[in-house]
Structure formats: C-alpha cells, structure tokens
Design a protein around this motif. Structure first.
Motif, PDB file in Angstrom:
ATOM      1  N   THR A  88      -0.558 -28.452 -20.683  1.00 51.70           N
ATOM      2  CA  THR A  88      -1.360 -27.114 -20.968  1.00 51.70           C
ATOM      3  C   THR A  88      -2.789 -27.581 -20.128  1.00 51.70           C
ATOM      4  N   ALA A  89      -3.260 -28.712 -20.130  1.00 54.59           N
ATOM      5  CA  ALA A  89      -4.576 -29.167 -19.408  1.00 54.59           C
ATOM      6  C   ALA A  89      -4.526 -29.171 -17.965  1.00 54.59           C
ATOM      7  N   ILE A  90      -3.220 -29.473 -17.628  1.00 58.72           N
ATOM      8  CA  ILE A  90      -3.128 -29.446 -16.134  1.00 58.72           C
ATOM      9  C   ILE A  90      -2.182 -28.291 -15.580  1.00 58.72           C
ATOM     10  N   LEU A  91      -1.923 -27.318 -16.198  1.00 59.25           N
ATOM     11  CA  LEU A  91      -1.190 -26.238 -15.951  1.00 59.25           C
ATOM     12  C   LEU A  91      -1.512 -25.704 -14.544  1.00 59.25           C
ATOM     13  N   PRO A  92      -2.888 -25.366 -14.358  1.00 63.02           N
ATOM     14  CA  PRO A  92      -2.881 -24.776 -13.032  1.00 63.02           C
ATOM     15  C   PRO A  92      -2.143 -25.715 -11.787  1.00 63.02           C
ATOM     16  N   SER A  93      -2.258 -26.903 -12.092  1.00 60.04           N
ATOM     17  CA  SER A  93      -1.888 -27.910 -10.939  1.00 60.04           C
ATOM     18  C   SER A  93      -0.150 -27.384 -10.925  1.00 60.04           C
ATOM     19  N   TRP A  94       0.328 -27.119 -12.062  1.00 57.71           N
ATOM     20  CA  TRP A  94       1.785 -26.850 -11.731  1.00 57.71           C
ATOM     21  C   TRP A  94       2.125 -25.493 -11.300  1.00 57.71           C
ATOM     22  N   GLU A  95       1.298 -24.718 -11.491  1.00 58.94           N
ATOM     23  CA  GLU A  95       1.393 -23.539 -10.790  1.00 58.94           C
ATOM     24  C   GLU A  95       1.261 -23.592  -9.125  1.00 58.94           C
ATOM     25  N   ARG A  96       0.362 -24.622  -8.805  1.00 57.94           N
ATOM     26  CA  ARG A  96       0.402 -24.910  -7.486  1.00 57.94           C
ATOM     27  C   ARG A  96       1.239 -25.465  -6.731  1.00 57.94           C
ATOM     28  N   ILE A  97       2.052 -26.439  -7.492  1.00 52.48           N
ATOM     29  CA  ILE A  97       3.116 -27.196  -7.132  1.00 52.48           C
ATOM     30  C   ILE A  97       4.465 -26.230  -7.091  1.00 52.48           C
ATOM     31  N   ALA A  98       4.628 -25.439  -8.130  1.00 53.31           N
ATOM     32  CA  ALA A  98       5.621 -24.354  -7.982  1.00 53.31           C
ATOM     33  C   ALA A  98       5.598 -23.364  -6.901  1.00 53.31           C
ATOM     34  N   GLY A  99       4.427 -22.906  -6.580  1.00 51.97           N
ATOM     35  CA  GLY A  99       4.124 -22.138  -5.380  1.00 51.97           C
ATOM     36  C   GLY A  99       4.141 -22.821  -4.009  1.00 51.97           C
ATOM     37  N   ASN A 100       4.330 -24.317  -4.115  1.00 56.61           N
ATOM     38  CA  ASN A 100       4.388 -24.966  -2.629  1.00 56.61           C
ATOM     39  C   ASN A 100       5.379 -26.016  -2.952  1.00 56.61           C
ATOM     40  N   TRP A 112       3.649 -37.549 -13.290  1.00 60.70           N
ATOM     41  CA  TRP A 112       3.852 -37.066 -11.786  1.00 60.70           C
ATOM     42  C   TRP A 112       2.805 -36.033 -11.594  1.00 60.70           C
ATOM     43  N   LEU A 113       2.887 -34.904 -12.232  1.00 62.65           N
ATOM     44  CA  LEU A 113       2.012 -34.110 -12.088  1.00 62.65           C
ATOM     45  C   LEU A 113       0.625 -34.374 -12.191  1.00 62.65           C
ATOM     46  N   GLU A 114       0.047 -35.083 -13.233  1.00 62.79           N
ATOM     47  CA  GLU A 114      -1.144 -35.745 -13.395  1.00 62.79           C
ATOM     48  C   GLU A 114      -1.617 -36.517 -11.972  1.00 62.79           C
ATOM     49  N   MET A 115      -0.506 -37.227 -11.353  1.00 59.20           N
ATOM     50  CA  MET A 115      -0.856 -38.015 -10.330  1.00 59.20           C
ATOM     51  C   MET A 115      -1.194 -36.880  -9.094  1.00 59.20           C
ATOM     52  N   GLN A 116      -0.176 -35.874  -9.014  1.00 57.33           N
ATOM     53  CA  GLN A 116      -0.482 -34.980  -7.933  1.00 57.33           C
ATOM     54  C   GLN A 116      -1.941 -34.231  -7.990  1.00 57.33           C
ATOM     55  N   HIS A 117      -1.979 -33.947  -9.253  1.00 58.56           N
ATOM     56  CA  HIS A 117      -3.540 -33.169  -9.501  1.00 58.56           C
ATOM     57  C   HIS A 117      -4.471 -34.120  -9.081  1.00 58.56           C
ATOM     58  N   GLY A 162      10.746 -25.655  -7.888  1.00 54.61           N
ATOM     59  CA  GLY A 162       9.447 -25.539  -8.573  1.00 54.61           C
ATOM     60  C   GLY A 162       9.433 -25.464  -9.668  1.00 54.61           C
ATOM     61  N   ARG A 163      10.707 -25.267 -10.414  1.00 56.52           N
ATOM     62  CA  ARG A 163      10.604 -25.142 -12.012  1.00 56.52           C
ATOM     63  C   ARG A 163      10.744 -26.326 -12.659  1.00 56.52           C
ATOM     64  N   ARG A 164       9.422 -26.652 -13.717  1.00 56.01           N
ATOM     65  CA  ARG A 164       9.323 -27.588 -14.016  1.00 56.01           C
ATOM     66  C   ARG A 164      10.389 -28.220 -15.142  1.00 56.01           C
ATOM     67  N   GLU A 165      11.006 -27.175 -15.940  1.00 55.06           N
ATOM     68  CA  GLU A 165      12.027 -27.442 -16.932  1.00 55.06           C
ATOM     69  C   GLU A 165      13.116 -28.019 -16.161  1.00 55.06           C
ATOM     70  N   GLN A 166      13.644 -27.386 -15.037  1.00 50.79           N
ATOM     71  CA  GLN A 166      14.773 -27.795 -14.093  1.00 50.79           C
ATOM     72  C   GLN A 166      14.587 -29.224 -13.501  1.00 50.79           C
ATOM     73  N   LEU A 167      13.411 -29.664 -13.089  1.00 58.14           N
ATOM     74  CA  LEU A 167      13.014 -30.871 -12.739  1.00 58.14           C
ATOM     75  C   LEU A 167      13.348 -31.950 -13.746  1.00 58.14           C
ATOM     76  N   ALA A 168      12.492 -31.714 -14.942  1.00 61.63           N
ATOM     77  CA  ALA A 168      12.858 -32.650 -16.069  1.00 61.63           C
ATOM     78  C   ALA A 168      14.353 -32.623 -16.518  1.00 61.63           C
ATOM     79  N   GLY A 169      15.084 -31.587 -16.074  1.00 64.38           N
ATOM     80  CA  GLY A 169      16.536 -31.552 -16.843  1.00 64.38           C
ATOM     81  C   GLY A 169      17.365 -32.422 -15.744  1.00 64.38           C
TER      82      GLY A 169
END
Length: 98
Positions: A13-25, A77-82, A50-57
């Motif tokens: 939740t704290a870094i969700l905007p970053s995931w949206e950026r990852i999904a979009g790119n 990994w998401l935090e590292m990208q952020h 770009g789907r987080r759940e698919q990546l984790a799966g």
C-alpha cells in the motif's frame, strides 16, 4: 490475516504508485524482473504483463516457495525499483528533475 501478510499489505500500500508505474511500463521493468528471478522465461514475463499477482505466482511456481515468501520477494523488488527511481530523480542532470 497473519503478521507477515499484514506487513506485506502495508508495504504494498505504501508503494502502490510505484507498482502502477511498473505495470504501465512492464516491458522496461521486465528485464529487471528477469535479472532478479532468472528462472522466469520470456513467455512468463509476457504472460505476467505487469500484474503483480501473476508475478508472485510465477515466482512461487518456479522457485517452490510459499505465497507469502513470493509476495515478500515482489515487495522487496518493488521497493528496490522505487528507491532507484527516487535516486534517479535526485541525481543532477537527469531529465526528470524539475
């Protein structure tokens, strides 16, 4: 919900905007994902799209780990990208600077 799941959810939740950026790119970020998880194939990365759940799966599947571990790896990994994006924004002479 377990403490681990709650921490993972809070981190996501704290870094969700970053995931949206990852999904979009995703095409740009998928190379970093492949470096991090070398067992992921190009087909896996295309399917994840770009789907987080698919990546984790896929991480769970390829590495034989439990869901919480896979989600924690994705969150890390998401935090590292952020953090990398934040450093790039602060670096002198980068096009992202205001």
């Amino acid at each position: 919900m377990s403490n681990t799941s709650a921490r993972i959810d809070a981190k996501i939740t704290a870094i969700l905007p970053s995931w949206e950026r990852i999904a979009g790119n995703w095409k740009q970020f998928s190379g970093s994902a492949k470096e991090r998880w070398g067992k992921l194939t190009d087909d896996d990365l295309a399917m994840i799209d770009g789907r987080r759940e698919q990546l984790a799966g896929k991480i769970q599947e390829h590495y034989g780990i439990i869901k919480d571990q896979a989600e924690r790896q994705v969150s890390d990994w998401l935090e590292m990208q952020h953090r990398a994006e934040q450093v790039a924004k602060k670096a002198p002479g980068t096009p992202n600077q205001l």
